[in-house]
Every structure is written in structure tokens, then in C-alpha cells.
Write an enzyme that holds these catalytic residues in place. Structure first.
Site, short mmCIF file in Angstrom:
data_model
loop_
_atom_site.label_atom_id
_atom_site.label_comp_id
_atom_site.label_asym_id
_atom_site.label_seq_id
_atom_site.Cartn_x
_atom_site.Cartn_y
_atom_site.Cartn_z
N HIS A 78 0.77 -1.27 -0.11
CA HIS A 78 0.10 0.05 -0.02
C HIS A 78 0.79 1.25 -0.09
O HIS A 78 0.60 2.28 0.43
CB HIS A 78 -0.89 0.01 1.25
CG HIS A 78 -1.89 -1.02 1.26
ND1 HIS A 78 -3.26 -0.93 0.68
CD2 HIS A 78 -1.84 -2.22 1.72
CE1 HIS A 78 -3.74 -1.98 0.93
NE2 HIS A 78 -2.99 -2.96 1.46
N ASN A 151 -10.35 -2.63 2.45
CA ASN A 151 -10.13 -2.59 0.97
C ASN A 151 -11.31 -2.24 0.18
O ASN A 151 -12.46 -2.24 0.79
CB ASN A 151 -9.63 -4.09 0.43
CG ASN A 151 -8.02 -4.30 0.88
OD1 ASN A 151 -7.21 -3.26 1.25
ND2 ASN A 151 -7.74 -5.42 0.83
N HIS A 342 -3.84 0.99 11.98
CA HIS A 342 -3.66 -0.46 12.62
C HIS A 342 -4.90 -0.86 13.02
O HIS A 342 -5.72 -0.24 13.54
CB HIS A 342 -2.78 0.19 13.97
CG HIS A 342 -2.56 -1.31 14.73
ND1 HIS A 342 -2.74 -2.27 14.30
CD2 HIS A 342 -2.11 -1.30 16.14
CE1 HIS A 342 -2.35 -3.58 15.16
NE2 HIS A 342 -2.21 -2.60 16.19
#
Ligand code: HDE
Length: 724
Positions: A78, A151, A342
Site C-alpha cells: 500500500h 479494502n 492499525h
């Protein structure tokens, strides 16, 4: 400290904002990093005008040293991303399921920062790679930061974190020559996939047009894993998170994507930036699929298996709030690059499930930030700071910014009156859901994870004809680039388990036959004691055959808001029609560029001047959703003879876009590949010409707007004869 003092202190800290950390040099003197004003920032200190530079030049040394250290490691995956600030507003109270404040208080507005990304490419790679898109949202809630690191596809390639480094090594450029950049069309990727049948479902998504979005603003988002909600009564349920874009879900054509990669590899980044600058704030509805705890084992798939989705027909998505992105970052590096997401950043009311992929992620994200951002204090970087106050006994480390007062950095303590206190349940302390676990310690995968192909079939069967063709073409392209025959063969065997027709079509294109049995057994690469059947299809019969939500073709197609329309014109254009159509498009929410052979102004046939937005030299049809050619004798004559203008139309046609042409501009149409082949004018309504509107003057506008809202006329591809 009594409770009301704690609250007062919290209030003060809440007023801290990211803005506090921004600086603006307007009207300021240039200084060193230590605040000393510099009188010459252009010349180094030398012994004489033509002499050597002097070591004592602290200004030069500081400037160069800082420059030398400007780069930080890019994200290992990413790396290429674009981000924006915004706000999340809840409209439906979820307190029945969760105690998370931002999901229960409909009066709150929660600031968010969202970063979209591709996965495989480096930081400078193209936006238009065929790839999954990251969709990471940081909610700055009053109870701490919640990161939804998802995603634009609802499932993933693998079921266990253990395989992630292998997957990523396989998709990244090959190690011997670092080729290809930001592309999965190469041997190592397909070698991995062909040996990992659990990736079947995800492969359907990645080969679909979802992997080449028209815009970051037109993508769905998914949390992928099953999470838990926990309410005030400590009752838990399972939840899947969704983002539904208000602009619908749209893609470009693969040929267009490749073309864009060369012409504007920042296409998505620019599109997001410009939309926000123009006040066209992208919006998504936040959705949840709730599964009661007692239904955990009700489905044919395992809720903990990240290669499976919960079909919306089985559990509807409840839309509970809206996210609006309304501000571009002030500084790419400070915000977009340094933001640290995170999966483990959760707030009370949200908890994890035992999805083994998610469990691995809970370790990985902090670990990666330590190396990428250089130490344990990355939470102090402005973009990562919570709006909730931070107090604990963690201290020091590289680049520590907080100046902790007092003598104590230990707990329990008496010296500081016990501060900072542990927050009990009533004070909003995080408590993990006390899930009961009684099990043996094993390196095993649950049998409930072994059905790899039913949802791959479900996805394939749910696609429209055009989507299925694109998916087939994508596989022909990708496997066509694979050089090792045994990999292609394994992939054909793999595809045959999803759909015989799909496998046969791909086999034909790559000049092979679908193998009857597996020539190179998969178990050559799985552990020696593994049961071969576990890595093969365990398709459950009687499952859902189709799911409408999986096809982009079923999305709303009623708006042209923020679409980009090109008007091709030259001197002598009929400015009345041009302006009428332009105004109608703008009124419907589209952005319009007048494109001419040169920049500046063109003269209309009635001698008014028309401003030109872009020249044909600098743009291409792939930047636009549709194109219109107004009349005007001289303009038409110029465009008809201009190769770039004709190519513009051919390409727009090839990519199945709406095209409007004034009846007075038929000559330009006739100069195109498809216009030359037109049956006589009154027979234009064939499938091939759907979306090509020919009418006089402003009469074109209504039909054109309806056509643009359709996004694309994919049926045109049936002819498959359009060069461009
Ligand atoms: Fe990530 N992933 N990931 N991932 N991921 C990272 O974290 C990782 C996975 C996702 O815009 C890294 O800060 C492991 C699934 C996004 O900054 C790293 C596993 C999903 C982003 C990492 C996964 C994601 C990342 C790299 C398997 C979708 C970009 C830099 C166990 C639900 C966030 C970083 C941003 C980034 C590890 C699987 C989404 C290395 C080990 C599944 C959107 O920590």
C-alpha cells in the site's frame, strides 16, 4: 484526582487540533531549524568568491543534511496512496449492538482521515494498476482512535496471516530484475495463486473491473474481517463493515487504464484532489451487517474465514451514517505519508474476531510503523494523534515530543496520587469481550475454511455479461504474460473449478487445453502431510446462485454529478449550441472542458469568444467520461482534419463512452472509424450506436445527460473491431 477534574482536563486537551501543528510561511523570514534568520539562502559560505566552501557553514550543512534524510521507507504494501480529511455523521443509533460513542450518539460529528491506496506498486507507481485498493479510515472519536483498515473488495487472497509475506513477495516485482512494477501479470504471482486455491474468490474480484476503478470516489469499501460489536450490557454480536459510495460504483476499461497509466499516472489522486477543491465532496454511507452471536455457525461458510463474504441477500447491509471527505491534506508527507493505521486501534464497543488473518494483522501494523516512522513515538505525529487525551507511563524513545511533567512514570504509585488511574467499566475503560475458549494449541486450519470455490462461483455467476467478459479478458491478459507453462496449466485447472466456460475461454486465448486432472499436483507445494482434498474444491450444493450486490451493473445510474465531459471545438464553432449544452451539463453537476487545437480562446461563428480549457495536445479522451462535438462550419472542418480530435472520438467510442454530435458536425463523426461505418443516418439506433447521440443544437443535452448517467455502453464491445 476527582472525576470532574479529569473531565475538565480532558475538555482542554480535546481542543488540540491538527491545525495547531501547521505552519504557514506567508509574510515570514526564512530561518534555520533553530530559528535563526538567514540572510542568504542561495549561496554557500566560501573562502573568496571563487574559493572552496567552508565547513563552518552551518546553514548549508543543516539544509543539505535535512535534505539527505528526507526519505523514509515507503510502506511495504500500500505504498502508493492518496488521502483526505472529512467527517463521519451517524444517523442511526446502534446502541442495541455497541457502546462505541461514535456509533450511538447521532449528534456527534467524528473527524476522519481516509487514505486510499494500491497494494503492489511503489510510492511513485501508477494509480491505474490492476490491483486491490486500500480503503483505510481513521475515526478520531472522543473515546480514542478507531481505524477501519479495509479494502475496496470484501474478501482477501489468503486465510492465514502466515501466508502474507509469500503473497506479497509473489506479487511484487520479481526479485532478480525488479520487473514488473505495480502489476500482477507475471510468473511469481500466478505461481503462488495457482498453488493457493483459497485465493479463488479473491481472484474473481481482482480480475473484475473492481480492480480498475473510475475514481476513488466511486468505490465501495469493506472491513473484510468479521468484527465484534459489544454493547453496554456486554452482549456481543458479529459485524461486517461496509462503505457505499453515493456516486455509485464504476470502473474504467482495461485498455483505458493502461493508457491512463502513461498519460496521467496520478489520475485517481488528481481526481480526488480536484473534486474536493471544487467542493464536490465525496460521500459514502457506512453500513453494517449484523450477525447475532447465536448465529455464528448458521452459514455454509465460516464467519472467521476472510475469503468469504456474507451475501447481502442473507444479511442486509444496514446504512447507519454518512462519511463526507471535505478537505485535502495541507502537506502530503506530513499527513498522507505519515499516517499510521492499525487494525488494533479499536475503541470500547468494537472488538476482534478470531479470523486468523486479522489476528496476524494485529501484530503487523505497529511493527511496521516502528521501522517506517522510525520509533515508538509515531502516535505523536499530528495526523496520528487522537483527539481523546493521552496519559500513561510510556516514556522517551526517538523523537519524543510530549513533555511529561512530574516525578512518576510508574504505576501503581502513591507519589502522584495513583495517577493516571485505570478506567473502570463506568469510566469507559476498554475491556476485551470475554469470549470463552477451550482448545488445543495447533497449527491447523479449520475444516470450515476448506470450501474455496462456491463463493468464487457465486461472484462469477452474479456478473453481467460485460463484466464476465472483462473478467475473462483480464485472465487472458494476466496468464498471457505468464511464461512458465506449468503455472498456466495449474491456473486453467483452478479456473475449471469455478466455471468450465471461463477456463475454456482463457485456455483458447493462451493456446492451451484445460487439463482433465492436475498434471503438477498442488500438494507438491503444500506441507507433506497435508491432505490433498483440503486444497481442492469442497463446493456446498444448494447455496445462493446469484447475489445482485456483487455486480456493479446493478448500481444506481441516475446522476452525472462530478463526471468530466469534453467539448471538442475550434474557431468558427456554433457557440450558441456549445454554451447551451455546456450549461445543461454543468447544471446537472458535471464538469466541462472545452478542448481545442490550441489554448487561449476560440472565436465562435457569431464572433463571440469562447474560452478554451485544454488543448488537444495535453489531454486525451481517457480523462473524460463523455464527449460532445458542436456544429459550426469552420470548427467542424478543422476537427474533421485534426488527427487528435478524430482519435479522441475513436477512443471514446472504443471505451464505450457517451458521445454527442450535433447534426451540423456529422462530418467529424464520419471521419471516425465507427462513424465511417454508420448505416445511413436514420438507422443509427443499433446496439453498436447506443450512447451515440446525434441531434441539433441544445436538443442533444437531455439525451446526452441520460446517456452519461449510464456510465458505459459495454455492449459496443461485442463488435470488438474498434481500433484507437
Ligand atoms: Fe495490510 N498492511 N496486511 N491488509 N493494509 C499494511 O501497514 C498486513 C490486509 C491494508 O493507508 C502495512 O502501515 C498483514 C488485509 C491497508 O496506510 C502492513 C496482513 C487488508 C493498508 C500490513 C495484511 C489490509 C495496509 C504496510 C495479513 C484489508 C494501508 C504499511 C495478515 C482488510 C493503510 C502499514 C494505509 C497496510 C500488513 C492483510 C488492508 C505491513 C501482515 C486483509 C488498507 O503492516
Amino acid at each position: 484526582m476527582p472525576d470532574n477534574n479529569i473531565n475538565a482536563a480532558n475538555e482542554n486537551e480535546k481542543t488540540r487540533s491538527l491545525q495547531e501543528h501547521t505552519t504557514d510561511a506567508d509574510g515570514q523570514f526564512i530561518t534555520t531549524n533553530h530559528g535563526v534568520r538567514i540572510n542568504d539562502d542561495q549561496n554557500s559560505l566560501k573562502a573568496g568568491e571563487r574559493g572552496p566552501s567552508l565547513l563552518e557553514d552551518f546553514i548549508l550543512r543543516e539544509k543539505i543534511t535535512h535534505f539527505d534524510h528526507e526519505r523514509i521507507p515507503e510502506r511495504v504494501v500500500h505504498a502508493r496512496g492518496s488521502a483526505a480529511h472529512g467527517v463521519f455523521k451517524l444517523h442511526t443509533d446502534m446502541s442495541k449492538y455497541t457502546k462505541a460513542g461514535f456509533l450511538t450518539d447521532t449528534n456527534r460529528e467524528t473527524p476522519v482521515f481516509v487514505r486510499f491506496s494500491t497494494v503492489a506498486g511503489s510510492r511513485g507507481s501508477t494509480d491505474l494498476a490492476r490491483d486491490v485498493r486500500g480503503f483505510a479510515v481513521k475515526f478520531y472519536t472522543e473515546e480514542g482512535n478507531f481505524d477501519l483498515v479495509g479494502n475496496n473488495m470484501p474478501v482477501f487472497f489468503i486465510q492465514d496471516a502466515m501466508k502474507f509475506p509469500d503473497l506479497v513477495h509473489a506479487v511484487k516485482p520479481e526479485p532478480h530484475n525488479e520487473i514488473p512494477q505495480a502489476a500482477s501479470a507475471h510468473d511469481t504471482f500466478w505461481d503462488f495463486i495457482s498453488n493457493a486455491p483459497e485465493s479463488a474468490h479473491m481472484i474473481m474480484w481482482v480480475m473484475s473491473d473492481r480492480a480498475i476503478p473510475r475514481s476513488l470516489r466511486m468505490m465501495e469499501g469493506f472491513g473484510v474481517h468479521t468484527f465484534r460489536f459489544v454493547n453496554e450490557q456486554n452482549k456481543s454480536c458479529f459485524v461486517k463493515f461496509h462503505w457505499k459510495p453515493l456516486l455509485g460504483v464504476h470502473a474504467v476499461a482495461w485498455d483505458e487504464a493502461q493508457n491512463l497509466s502513461g498519460k496521467d499516472s496520478d489520475f485517481h489522486r488528481r481526481d480526488l484532489w480536484e473534486a474536493i477543491e471544487n467542493g464536490d465532496f465525496p460521500q459514502w454511507e457506512f453500513g453494517v451487517q449484523i450477525v447475532p452471536e447465536e448465529d455464528e455457525h448458521k452459514y455454509e461458510f465460516d464467519l472467521l474465514d476472510p475469503t468469504k463474504l456474507i451475501p447481502e441477500e442473507l444479511v442486509p447491509v444496514q446504512r447507519i451514517g454518512t462519511m463526507t471527505l471535505n478537505r485535502n491534506p495541507d502537506n502530503f508527507f506530513a499527513e498522507t505519508e505519515q499516517v499510521a493505521f492499525h487494525v488494533g486501534h479499536v475503541v470500547p464497543g468494537i472488538d476482534f474476531s478470531n479470523d486468523p488473518l486479522m489476528q496476524g494483522r494485529l501484530f503487523s501494523y505497529t511493527d511496521t510503523q516502528l521501522i517506517r516512522l522510525g520509533g515508538p513515538n509515531f502516535h505523536e505525529i499530528p495526523i496520528n494523534r487522537p483527539i481523546a487525551p493521552v496519559h500513561n507511563n510510556q516514556r522517551d524513545g526517538f523523537m519524543r515530543q510530549t513533555i511529561n511533567r512530574g516525578k512518576t512514570a510508574h504505576s501503581p504509585n502513591g507519589m502522584s496520587g495513583g495517577c493516571p488511574f485505570q478506567a473502570g467499566k463506568m469510566q469507559g475503560g476498554f475491556t476485551s469481550f470475554p469470549e470463552r475458549i477451550s482448545a488445543s494449541k495447533v497449527r491447523e486450519r479449520s475444516e470450515s475454511f476448506f470450501d474455496h470455490f462456491s463463493q468464487a462461483k457465486l461472484f462469477y455467476n452474479s456478473q453481467s455479461d460485460a463484466e464476465r467478459n472483462h473478467l475473462t479478458d483480464a485472465l487472458c491478459f494476466e496468464l498471457g504474460k505468464v511464461e512458465t507453462l506449468s503455472i498456466r496449466e495449474r491456473m486453467l485447472y483452478f479456473l475449471a473449478q469455478i466455471d468450465g466456460g471461463l477456463a475454456a475461454a482463457v485456455a483458447f486465448s493462451i493456446g492451451m487445453h484445460v487439463p482433465k486432472g492436475l498434471q503438477t499436483p498442488l500438494n507438491q507445494v503444500v506441507p507433506a502431510d497435508a491432505d490433498q482434498n483440503r486444497y481442492n474444491s469442497v463446493v456446498k450444493e444448494g447455496s445462493l446462485q446469484k447475489s445482485a450486490a456483487l455486480s456493479m451493473a446493478n448500481g444506481p445510474k441516475d446522476s452525472i454529478a462530478t463526471r468530466k465531459i469534453a467539448i471538442l471545438a475550434a474557431d468558427g464553432v456554433d457557440e450558441t449550441s456549445l454554451n447551451a449544452v455546456k450549461n445543461a451539463l454543468v447544471a446537472a453537476g458535471a464538469g466541462v472542458d472545452v478542448i481545442a487545437p490550441r489554448m487561449g480562446f476560440i472565436n465562435g461563428e457569431k464572433n463571440t469568444t469562447v474560452p478554451v480549457s485544454k488543448s488537444l495536445m495535453t489531454v486525451a479522451s481517457v480523462f473524460y467520461d463523455a464527449v460532445y462535438v458542436p456544429g459550426g462550419m469552420n470548427s467542424v472542418a478543422t476537427l474533421e482534419a485534426d488527427a487528435d480530435a478524430v482519435h479522441f472520438l475513436n477512443e471514446a467510442f472504443k471505451h464505450c463512452k457517451a458521445i454527442a454530435v450535433d447534426t451540423a458536425a456529422m462530418q467529424v463523426l464520419k471521419a471516425t472509424y465507427f462513424g465511417r461505418k454508420l448505416p445511413e443516418d436514420n438507422e443509427l439506433n443499433t446496439v453498436l450506436m447506443e450512447g451515440v447521440i446525434i441531434d441539433a443544437g441544445a436538443a442533444v443535452a437531455d439525451k446526452f445527460i441520460k446517456a452519461i448517467a449510464q456510465h458505459r455502453f459495454w455492449d459496443r464491445e461485442k463488435a470488438r473491431k474498434v481500433p484507437a
